[in-house]
Scaffold this active site. Structure first.
Site, mmCIF file in Angstrom:
data_model
loop_
_atom_site.group_PDB
_atom_site.id
_atom_site.type_symbol
_atom_site.label_atom_id
_atom_site.label_comp_id
_atom_site.label_asym_id
_atom_site.label_seq_id
_atom_site.Cartn_x
_atom_site.Cartn_y
_atom_site.Cartn_z
ATOM 1 N N CYS A 1 0.835 -1.214 0.000
ATOM 2 C CA CYS A 1 0.000 0.000 0.000
ATOM 3 C C CYS A 1 0.870 1.264 0.000
ATOM 4 O O CYS A 1 1.566 1.549 0.975
ATOM 5 C CB CYS A 1 -0.905 -0.046 1.228
ATOM 6 S SG CYS A 1 -1.744 1.487 1.622
ATOM 7 N N CYS B 1 0.133 3.725 2.794
ATOM 8 C CA CYS B 1 0.621 3.164 4.057
ATOM 9 C C CYS B 1 2.107 3.442 4.224
ATOM 10 O O CYS B 1 2.561 3.806 5.317
ATOM 11 C CB CYS B 1 0.390 1.649 4.104
ATOM 12 S SG CYS B 1 -1.331 1.134 4.027
#
Length: 122
Positions: free
Chosen positions: A30, A33
């Protein structure tokens, strides 16, 4: 204090105690993230009175499913065993600091009284 890895084995022990825990639900693949990770880590170093934990949603699928994590990163804040915040999206450092301040200002006696009142009403 560095962040700690939360797993299905240690999660309940850590989040059900007293104090504040900030949890970052994330995954290695991600992009947002990975961008949020250094912000979260820096906050963990600045706020040693708060426990900062990370849940790898790929490795800890049970936890991700238990909390209905459908978008990552998701930030969750639990204080004295009560979830006060859960939102998807990476926060910039100033907004994370603002959230930390708001969580620290919460009157937990009032929160517990409201929870008790809601449970009685049901």
């Amino acid at each position: 204090m560095a962040t700690i890895e939360l797993t299905s084995e240690n999660f309940n022990d850590i989040v059900t105690g007293s104090g504040t825990i900030m949890i970052d639900f994330w995954a290695e693949w991600c992009g947002p993230c990975r961008m949020f990770a250094p912000v979260f880590e820096k906050a963990s170093e600045q706020h040693q009175d708060i426990t900062f934990g990370k849940v790898d949603t790929q490795a800890q699928l049970e936890l991700a499913q238990a909390f209905d994590i459908s978008s990552i990163p998701t930030l969750m804040v639990i204080r004295d065993g009560v979830m006060l915040y859960a939102e998807a999206g990476a926060l910039p450092a100033p907004m994370l600091e603002e959230l930390i301040g708001k969580v620290q200002d919460v009157d937990m006696d009032q929160v517990r009284a409201e929870i008790a009142q809601n449970e009685q009403a049901q």
